[in-house]
Design a protein around this motif. Structure first.
Motif, PDB file in Angstrom:
ATOM      1  N   UNK A 147      -9.551  -9.012 -63.608  1.00 21.36           N
ATOM      2  CA  UNK A 147     -10.995  -8.996 -63.879  1.00 21.36           C
ATOM      3  C   UNK A 147     -11.258  -8.861 -65.376  1.00 21.36           C
ATOM      4  N   UNK A 148     -10.576  -7.919 -66.018  1.00 21.67           N
ATOM      5  CA  UNK A 148     -10.907  -7.694 -67.440  1.00 21.67           C
ATOM      6  C   UNK A 148     -10.493  -8.879 -68.310  1.00 21.67           C
ATOM      7  N   UNK A 149      -9.534  -9.655 -67.817  1.00 20.56           N
ATOM      8  CA  UNK A 149      -9.161 -10.861 -68.565  1.00 20.56           C
ATOM      9  C   UNK A 149     -10.310 -11.875 -68.571  1.00 20.56           C
ATOM     10  N   UNK A 150     -11.240 -11.722 -67.627  1.00 21.50           N
ATOM     11  CA  UNK A 150     -12.372 -12.666 -67.561  1.00 21.50           C
ATOM     12  C   UNK A 150     -13.601 -12.151 -68.325  1.00 21.50           C
ATOM     13  N   UNK A 151     -13.549 -10.897 -68.777  1.00 19.89           N
ATOM     14  CA  UNK A 151     -14.751 -10.312 -69.386  1.00 19.89           C
ATOM     15  C   UNK A 151     -14.735 -10.434 -70.907  1.00 19.89           C
ATOM     16  N   UNK A 152     -15.913 -10.779 -71.456  1.00 24.04           N
ATOM     17  CA  UNK A 152     -16.063 -10.770 -72.918  1.00 24.04           C
ATOM     18  C   UNK A 152     -17.086  -9.697 -73.268  1.00 24.04           C
ATOM     19  N   UNK A 153     -16.909  -9.061 -74.413  1.00 29.34           N
ATOM     20  CA  UNK A 153     -17.896  -8.061 -74.833  1.00 29.34           C
ATOM     21  C   UNK A 153     -17.287  -6.685 -74.913  1.00 29.34           C
ATOM     22  N   UNK A 154     -18.140  -5.692 -74.666  1.00 28.85           N
ATOM     23  CA  UNK A 154     -17.704  -4.298 -74.785  1.00 28.85           C
ATOM     24  C   UNK A 154     -17.795  -3.659 -73.408  1.00 28.85           C
ATOM     25  N   UNK A 155     -16.752  -2.950 -73.010  1.00 25.29           N
ATOM     26  CA  UNK A 155     -16.844  -2.302 -71.701  1.00 25.29           C
ATOM     27  C   UNK A 155     -15.915  -1.104 -71.581  1.00 25.29           C
ATOM     28  N   UNK A 171     -11.039   1.921 -67.788  1.00 19.91           N
ATOM     29  CA  UNK A 171     -10.734   0.813 -68.704  1.00 19.91           C
ATOM     30  C   UNK A 171     -11.534   1.020 -69.973  1.00 19.91           C
ATOM     31  N   UNK A 172     -10.935   0.735 -71.129  1.00 22.07           N
ATOM     32  CA  UNK A 172     -11.708   0.859 -72.359  1.00 22.07           C
ATOM     33  C   UNK A 172     -11.564  -0.344 -73.294  1.00 22.07           C
ATOM     34  N   UNK A 173     -12.684  -0.969 -73.590  1.00 21.29           N
ATOM     35  CA  UNK A 173     -12.706  -1.949 -74.686  1.00 21.29           C
ATOM     36  C   UNK A 173     -14.009  -1.771 -75.472  1.00 21.29           C
ATOM     37  N   UNK A 207      -8.931   0.987 -77.696  1.00 17.66           N
ATOM     38  CA  UNK A 207      -9.334  -0.334 -77.204  1.00 17.66           C
ATOM     39  C   UNK A 207      -8.144  -1.041 -76.581  1.00 17.66           C
ATOM     40  N   UNK A 208      -8.387  -1.691 -75.445  1.00 21.42           N
ATOM     41  CA  UNK A 208      -7.326  -2.460 -74.801  1.00 21.42           C
ATOM     42  C   UNK A 208      -6.423  -1.605 -73.930  1.00 21.42           C
ATOM     43  N   UNK A 209      -6.859  -0.365 -73.646  1.00 18.70           N
ATOM     44  CA  UNK A 209      -6.039   0.498 -72.786  1.00 18.70           C
ATOM     45  C   UNK A 209      -6.765   0.811 -71.483  1.00 18.70           C
ATOM     46  N   UNK A 210      -5.978   1.052 -70.449  1.00 23.54           N
ATOM     47  CA  UNK A 210      -6.561   1.405 -69.154  1.00 23.54           C
ATOM     48  C   UNK A 210      -5.687   2.464 -68.482  1.00 23.54           C
TER      49      UNK A 210
END
Ligand code: F6R
Length: 610
Positions: A147-155, A171-173, A207-210
Motif C-alpha cells: 500500500x505505501x508503495x502506492x502512496x505519494x505525499x506525507x503520511x 508507518x512514518x513518512x 522517514x521511510x520506517x515502519x
C-alpha cells in the motif's frame, strides 16, 4: 495538525487513547475518533467536535486492550462525523488513522471506485483503508508495504486488521510518529506527551520506517520490509517541555518547524512536473479572474506584513494593481470596491475582529470575490470567505507569529502564480522557475536555521542591552524589515523601527547615534548599491550594523560589522528566508531579557475584539 495515538496491552484501550489524545489537543483539531478491537470486532466511534463530545458520544465503553485514536485537523473534506478518523474499508475489516496528506488520493480514489469500493468520507485517508482491503491476502504487514508503495505525499499511519488481532502497524513518512515501549504494552503517538504518562522509553521513527507492534514487542522495518534496529530514546523532559518538543518555548519550536510547514503548504499545490500551480481549492472562474481590475489585500499585524510581500508577487506576475490595507483602517475608510475587485484577507487565526469586519465591509460593497488565507479550518473568516487557501502550518501557540507568516507568503506566491496562469499573463512563463525555487525553500530554510548560534550571540551580547533598534531595507527587504521590527518590539520590548532605507535621511537619521543596532537587509539585487549607500550613511554615524545578505556576498563584509547570510533564491522569494534570522533575533533578545517569550505583555493570540 492531526494527532495519532495507538495502544496494545493490558489496560483499557479506550482510556489510554482518550487520555493520550487529550495531550495532543495543543495541535488543534476539529473532530476526534477511536477504534478498539474486541472479540473479532473493530468498534469505531467518531464525532465532529472536541474530545468531550466524543466521550459523551461513547455511551457504552468500548471494551478491549487494543486500539487506535485520532484528532483530525481538516485538510481534505470539511470537519464532520464522516470525515473524522478512524476510516474503514467497505466491510469494516480494517481501520486506519492518518496524519499528513496523500497527494495522489484523487487518482487512487477513482481507481478504487471503478473497482467497486464505496467511500464514506471526502478524506484523502480513506483511500488507504480501501487499498489495504483491495490488496490484503492474509498478511497485514506485507499488504501495508504494498500500500505505501502506492502512496505519494506525507503520511504517519496507524492500522489494525480484524483478522489479525494483537497487532498494530505504524508507518512514518514526513509526518511524525513515535513508539512508546512498555512492559507487556506498547504505544504509538504523534508526539511524546501522549504517552509520557506510561513510558519514557521510545523509538522515534524516521522517514521511510515502519513497525509491527504487539503487546510484547516492536519489530522495525524499512518500507521495503527489511528489518532494522534503532536506539531506544529515553525521554528526560517533563510533561510541559514535552509539549514543546523539548524546546524551551513554543516560539522556538515554531520557528524550527518552518521548513516542514513550508513543505506541507506547498504539498500538492504544484503539478508533479513543476510546470503549473494547482490551487484546486480556489473556485474563482476564469471569467471572474479575467475581469478583475484591482486587488485589495486586507489584514492586521504580521499577516498585513505578509500582504505587503503578496502585493509585490501579484503585481509582478499579473500586473493587476494591488492595495494592501490594515483591516482596522479599511473597515472605516469607505473603500472603493467594485464587482471587479478581488479581496484577499489574511489571518492566521481566522478570527481577528477587524479583519472579519473588513471582509464583511468589502462583501457588502459588492466585491467580486473574497479569498481567505488562514491557518484555521472552520474559523469565522474561513466560513464567510468565498474561497479558502489554508496555510498548513499546524497550530501556532506562541503569540508572536512565525510559521504562519512564512506559510502565508507561500500561499500568496501560489495565488499570484495561479492568477497569472488563469489570466495568461506574461508572468505565467516564470512559473516553472518559481516552482523549482519554491520547492527548494524548505531545505534552504533549514540552512538558515543553522545560523541560530551566531544570532543568539549577537542578541545576547549586543542587542538585548539596547533600548532602540533600526531595521532598514528597500523594496521587499523593507517589507520584511517591518516584520523583523514588529517581532523584536512585541517580545523583547526593545523599541524597533523599520525604515525604507532611502527614507532615513528624511528624518530618522537624526536618531542614529553611536552603537545603535541597525539590521540592514540586502537581498534585492536591483537595489543592492542603493542599500549599501544607506549602510555607509549609518556607519558614518557609528551605528553597529548587522547585515542580512546572500551567501557569497563578499562585498557586504566591507560595510557591515556582522553578516548573516541566506542561501540564494529568486529575489522575490527572499522574504521567506530573510525573516528567519529576524525571528531568531527577537526570540534570543527576549530570552536574554528574561521576558515571557510565548505570552508577551498586553498581547493575545487571537484578537477577537476591536
Ligand atoms: C504578531 C502577531 C499579530 C497578528 C495579528 C493578526 O506576531 O501575531 O500581529 O499577526 O494580530 O492576527 P491574525 O493573523 O490571526 O489575523
Amino acid at each position: 495538525m492531526c494527532g495519532i495515538v495507538g495502544y496494545i496491552g493490558h489496560r483499557s484501550a479506550q482510556e489510554v487513547l482518550l487520555r493520550g489524545l487529550s495531550k495532543l489537543e495543543y495541535r488543534g483539531y476539529d473532530s476526534a475518533g477511536i477504534s478498539v478491537y474486541n472479540e473479532g470486532d473493530l468498534q469505531v466511534q467518531k464525532v465532529l467536535g472536541r474530545l468531550v463530545a466524543l466521550e459523551q458520544h461513547i455511551q457504552t465503553p468500548l471494551i478491549g486492550g487494543q486500539g487506535i485514536g485520532h484528532t483530525r485537523w481538516a485538510t481534505h473534506g470539511r470537519p464532520s462525523d464522516d470525515n473524522a478518523h478512524p476510516h474503514s474499508d467497505c466491510s469494516g475489516r480494517f481501520v486506519v488513522v492518518h496524519n499528513g496528506i496523500i497527494e495522489n488520493y484523487q487518482a487512487l480514489r477513482e481507481e478504487l471506485t471503478s473497482m467497486g469500493h464505496r467511500f464514506q468520507s471526502q478524506t484523502d485517508t480513506e483511500v488507504v483503508a480501501h487499498l489495504v482491503e483491495e490488496l490484503y491476502a492474509g498478511d497485514l504487514f506485507t499488504t501495508v508495504i504494498q500500500v505505501i508503495a502506492r502512496l505519494e505525499g506525507a503520511f504517519a499511519l496507524g492500522i489494525m486488521a480484524k483478522e489479525e488481532p494483537g497487532k498494530l502497524i505504524a508507518v512514518r513518512k514526513a509526518s511524525p510518529l513515535v513508539i512508546g515501549l512498555g512492559d507487556g504494552e506498547n504505544f504509538i503517538a504523534s508526539d511524546i506527551p501522549a504517552i509520557l504518562e506510561y513510558t519514557r522509553e521510545t523509538y522515534i521513527l524516521d522517514d521511510g520506517e515502519m513497525a509491527v507492534i504487539t503487546k510484547d514487542g516492536v519489530d522495525l522495518f524499512t518500507f521495503a520490509g527489511v528489518p532494522i534496529s534503532k536506539d531506544v530514546f529515553h525521554v528526560t523532559w517533563d510533561a510541559v517541555s514535552a509539549e514543546k518538543g523539548g524546546f524551551d518555548h513554543f516560539m522556538l519550536k515554531e520557528i524550527t518547524e518552518q521548513p516542514t510547514a513550508i513543505r506541507d503548504t506547498l504539498t500538492s499545490r504544484i503539478s508533479p512536473d513543476g510546470s503549473r500551480i494547482t490551487l484546486n481549492e480556489i473556485n474563482l472562474t476564469d471569467e471572474v479572474a479575467n475581469t478583475i481590475d484591482r486587488i485589495h489585500i486586507v489584514a492586521c499585524g504580521t499577516s498585513y506584513h505578509a500582504g505587503l510581500v503578496g502585493k509585490a508577487a501579484i503585481e509582478n506576475l499579473t500586473r493587476i494593481p494591488v492595495n494592501v490595507e490594515i483591516a482596522s483602517e479599511y473597515r472605516y475608510c469607505e473603500p472603493i470596491v467594485t464587482d471587479k475587485t478581488l479581496v484577499i484577507v489574511i489571518s492566521q487565526s481566522g478570527e481577528t475582529a477587524d479583519t472579519l469586519a473588513a471582509m464583511r465591509e468589502a462583501k457588502s460593497r459588492g466585491c467580486a470575490r473574497v479569498i481567505a488565507i488562514t491557518n484555521v479550518v472552520g474559523s469565522s473568516i474561513a466560513r464567510e470567505a468565498d474561497d479558502v487557501i489554508l496555510t498548513l502550518a499546524g497550530p501556532e501557540i506562541s503569540v508572536a507569529s512565525t510559521k504562519a507568516y512564512t506559510t502565508q507568503l507561500i500561499c500568496l506566491y501560489l495565488l499570484a502564480g495561479h492568477l497569472a496562469q488563469v489570466r495568461h499573463s506574461e508572468g505565467a512563463n516564470l512559473i516553472p522557475d518559481i516552482a523549482q525555487a519554491l520547492r527548494a525553500l524548505p531545505e534552504q530554510a533549514e540552512q538558515v536555521l543553522q545560523t541560530s548560534a551566531m544570532i543568539e550571540k549577537f542578541a545576547r551580547t549586543y542587542a538585548a542591552a539596547k533600548e532602540d533598534c533600526f531595521f532598514i531595507g528597500r523594496g521587499l527587504d523593507y517589507a520584511v524589515a517591518l516584520e523583523g521590527a514588529l517581532k523584536l518590539k512585541e517580545i523583547s520590548y526593545i523599541h524597533a523601527e523599520a525604515y525604507a532605507a532611502g527614507e532615513l535621511k528624511h528624518g530618522a537619521l537624526a536618531l542614529i547615534v553611536e552603537g545603535i543596532p541597525v539590521i540592514a537587509l540586502v537581498t534585492q539585487d536591483k537595489l543592492y548599491e542603493k542599500t549599501v549607500s544607506n549602510i555607509v550613511e549609518v556607519k558614518a554615524r557609528d551605528a553597529y550594523v548587522l547585515a542580512l545578505a546572500w551567501e557569497g556576498d563578499a562585498e557586504i563584509h566591507k560595510h557591515a560589522d556582522e553578516v548573516i547570510t541566506i542561501p540564494r533564491t529568486l529575489p522575490f522569494l527572499a522574504p521567506v528566508l530573510a525573516v528567519i534570522p529576524q525571528q531568531l533575533l527577537a526570540y534570543y533578545a527576549s530570552v536574554a531579557r528574561g521576558n515571557d517569550v510565548d505570552k508577551p505583555r498586553n498581547l493575545a493570540k487571537s484578537v477577537t475584539v476591536e
